[in-house]
Design an enzyme around this catalytic site. Structure first.
Site, PDB file in Angstrom:
ATOM      1  N   GLU B 237       0.956  -1.325  -0.123  1.00 21.25           N
ATOM      2  CA  GLU B 237       0.029  -0.102   0.096  1.00 21.25           C
ATOM      3  C   GLU B 237       0.900   1.191  -0.059  1.00 21.25           C
ATOM      4  O   GLU B 237       1.756   1.415   0.928  1.00 21.25           O
ATOM      5  CB  GLU B 237      -1.002   0.042   1.374  1.00 21.25           C
ATOM      6  CG  GLU B 237      -1.925   1.106   1.285  1.00 21.25           C
ATOM      7  CD  GLU B 237      -2.626   1.408   2.526  1.00 21.25           C
ATOM      8  OE1 GLU B 237      -2.954   0.380   3.384  1.00 21.25           O
ATOM      9  OE2 GLU B 237      -2.637   2.448   3.052  1.00 21.25           O
ATOM     10  N   CYS B 274      -3.535   7.485   5.214  1.00 20.38           N
ATOM     11  CA  CYS B 274      -3.352   7.308   3.934  1.00 20.38           C
ATOM     12  C   CYS B 274      -4.979   7.481   3.206  1.00 20.38           C
ATOM     13  O   CYS B 274      -4.864   7.670   2.012  1.00 20.38           O
ATOM     14  CB  CYS B 274      -3.319   5.603   3.848  1.00 20.38           C
ATOM     15  SG  CYS B 274      -4.225   4.838   4.857  1.00 20.38           S
TER      16      CYS B 274
END
Lengths: 494, 494
Positions: B237, B274
């Site tokens: 990620e 994020c």
């Protein structure tokens, strides 16, 4: 690639992209697949004739493959219509613990998840299954079922077969009222011309690739797919050195029958199956297996292989292996005449020499097998075996080393066969046709069976969505497929 | 890396490999996860104190994150115990059509499929969630639930936190009678020292990698994982430029409230999530949104960021973006004093200038947002938006361009939020915390929720296996988890 050819690829990809929207509905997907199967049934005889001419496979080999192709199309139609494949999950907003897993972790938003298709898929079919893994084979069927149009990269080993199939497929789609651009073919008659592959994998409107072929080509396709500005997944099946292990007890009790079975498995399509046995791993006392196997292979006639370059590759690999230290050639069948003909081969080597020479660890694509002689079953623990599609184990659970062999095969294969040959793949939900590298680059996937369509999707989660933003499978109330609601499986009515 | 350090990494990986077998039983996996959660509960205050000192996150921010960490461990314990996650499928041998999909294609072998763990997983945790995505965070929990030991690569931004957690985790495992080597930590206090990462990703006994961090590091980890003799999956990620779209109608009706909501979402953890909004995409007539957002961001105090290099990276990216053509700086908050402090920022640009300048398409990790002003909602069709973890849409279904915005966001995000901010991730089955490249390199996966454990497994198919060769979930007769038998879902008793 000329600029005219580039334009053709670009136009084909754009047409597929435009047609994509017409696959939004599951019923349409099923209808498309059924139309293809029906359209192909109409030209069955012609397909069998042309495919046999090009591939040198016999009509007796191709007839069941034809049935497999249309059966797979119809199976995926049923999968699309049944609907559970879409993996719908609903977690309702709730401040209270819900479902089987207790406890709400994080904010209790209403979240709903479903698979969505990636977009047009480019299919690079196999040389060895011009029908079942060709232009309208498993990759095409699973991609269409997932809602992705398909652009077939023509296989130079059977261009006429591919054109015949895709032409009929497009005609069938037109006839059934669908967009013909849901399937198309980009020509590539010259095997040395890599530009159609490069253009397809690099095209921004191609969103995934399915490849079946050699390791070298597969790794190159995967690299091209990865190095795009926007990388795409490439699912590559790249050949496999499939091991067969026999316990001493099984060899003593029925070694001749096992040897004959393995021989017949090798001789199917003259060794040109991805599931063909490649290694026969034997503890001491298995002479009967080798004798029966050698006798059958020695008696086999040479045959034309799929293409001249397949024959050349086979003979080249055989020569490499025969030169390796400690390798004994037990059978080297007549090569036959003709540019494409080749014979069988049976090689034998001790475990230590096998372990020390990587040239022996890679696939030999053709009717050959390498017998690896163990000093004892415990040597299986450290024998260097690479990832494979499938492995076989002959023996009973109480036999010496049986547990070890079972665990070792399960650790390195996508499928483990008990008391049987590795060839013969059932198309079913529980099938895994895949395996650890280098058999594939995506061991979490299968190229065969309903689960194959997961390759062409990704999940999307819709959070606190108004009803109007939800597809049918994510709305509250009844739905015909199975889904998971608040952690509990709710079986569909279908 | 010194040879002593190499030996430590090697010893750690070997110990994890040896401990692997102890996770074969689902009950053991659940017990391990519960022991970790209980052990961490005992040192809660110390963890909060140390993590706050290292990360500059407040105890008020870290307390819910601690609950998320232990809640996720316990949720995965429940997932492991419930058992359906293993994806068991059974297709009995039958010459007759069976199951929902009609027709047997291929030989009707008995085939049974189940997920098996890949082996030890190396976890590269996040800088911004030292608990929930740190040493015992979601990647660790999901890997253990799947049956994989974990080797944590220490994060240089919070080494003391990681050592404290892994130390307590190993003690808790010992105390509960499990192998302490099911979790271990490799030190990496110096952020410039890449050798621990290289050694871990390259170690033959590491079988998968979970990474959360920057795009540059993620792509490098993925490359290392791919270029091994035996490639392994790396789930990375890598940051995300999350778009928020507001319709004109929504802005007119409640623009101020939306602006305030988005501002609060950005200010959470000082923009270091994020899922932080990165782009605010507005049609004409949305002035109220920008005004309220600007007022709140301008009033926000500077704060210390997670690490000095995080602050430097933030300021560097802001400077790049502010220099881009047509970019107006609406708010540039006080930078504050101290090596780690930084302030907020609100930039504004027209759609054409945005489209033309790739420097604006990448994440700015910190408390800033870029307003992209459309000439009209139809410009959304071609606006270059890169793959993102999450996008938000404010507006009603009847608003102009709402459909377009919904579809565009669904095409490029792992999750689409309606009438809400992108921050705040529920840990649930339907969650997708992932998304198209460059948000992740594996858009088919999720890093959050029960489905996260699929990353650490691959399927194996056992064909015609004797009962003794089958794990419990593949034997005929009752089993407590849900499975698919002959194409039909058989819900579990659990």
């Amino acid at each position: 690639m000329t600029s005219d050819q580039s334009k053709v690829v670009d136009g084909t990809c754009r047409a597929a992209w435009s047609a994509w929207g017409s696959l939004a509905d599951a019923g349409t997907r099923a209808g498309v697949l059924e139309a293809l199967a029906a359209g192909l049934d109409e030209i069955r005889e012609e397909v069998l004739r042309v495919a046999s001419e090009e591939s040198a496979l016999t009509p007796a080999e191709l007839a069941p493959e034809f049935a497999r192709m249309t059966g797979t199309l119809r199976q995926f139609a049923a999968v699309a219509r049944e609907g559970s494949w879409i993996g719908a999950m609903i977690d309702h907003a709730s401040p209270e613990p819900v479902g089987a897993f207790g406890g709400v972790v994080g904010p209790a938003h209403d979240v709903r998840r479903v698979l969505v298709p990636l977009g047009p898929v480019s299919v690079f079919g196999a040389s060895n299954f011009p029908l079942a893994y060709g232009a309208c084979g498993g990759d095409t069927a699973s991609a269409l079922a997932a809602g992705c149009p398909v652009i077939v990269k023509e296989h130079p080993a059977h261009p006429r077969t591919g054109r015949l199939i895709v032409g009929a497929a497009r005609e069938a789609l037109r006839g059934a009222g669908h967009s013909e651009d849901l399937i198309a073919l980009v020509e590539n008659a010259d095997p040395r011309d890599l530009s159609p592959a490069t253009a397809l994998v690099g095209h921004p409107m191609v969103r995934a690739v399915g490849f079946t072929g050699s390791q070298r080509a597969g790794l190159e396709i995967a690299r091209l797919a990865r190095e795009r500005a926007e990388p795409i997944p490439a699912y590559c099946e790249m050949g496999s050195c499939n091991p067969v292990v026999v316990t001493r007890e099984a060899a003593v009790a029925r070694g001749e029958a096992i040897g004959r079975q393995v021989a017949e498995s090798i001789l199917l399509r003259h060794g040109q199956q991805c599931t063909c046995p490649g290694l026969l791993i034997l503890p001491p006392g298995c002479g009967a297996v080798v004798e029966a196997l050698a006798a059958r292979l020695a008696a086999a006639d040479p045959r034309a292989m799929l293409a001249p370059w397949v024959r050349d590759g086979y003979l080249h690999r055989l020569a490499e292996c025969r030169k390796a230290r400690g390798v004994e050639t037990v059978v080297y069948g007549r090569e036959g005449s003709g540019q494409r003909q080749a014979g069988t081969c049976l090689l034998r080597v001790g475990a230590a020499d096998f372990a020390a020479q990587p040239v022996l660890h890679e696939e030999v694509f053709g009717p050959s097998v390498l017998v690896v002689e163990l000093g004892g079953m415990s040597e299986l623990r450290t024998l260097p075996l690479r990832g494979a599609l499938v492995g076989s184990l002959y023996g009973g659970v109480a036999d010496e080393g049986w547990d070890l062999a079972r665990n070792r095969l399960a650790s390195m294969c996508g499928r483990v066969v008990f008391e049987g040959v590795p060839t013969g793949v059932r198309v079913a939900g529980a099938m895994v046709h895949g395996g650890p590298f280098p058999a594939t680059n995506r061991p979490e996937s299968t190229a065969c069976g309903p689960m194959a369509l997961a390759r062409w999707c990704r999940p999307v989660c819709l959070q606190n969505a108004p009803k109007e933003a939800l597809p049918a499978e994510l709305r509250d109330g009844s739905w015909h497929g199975t889904r998971v609601v608040d952690g509990r499986v709710v079986p569909g009515a279908g």
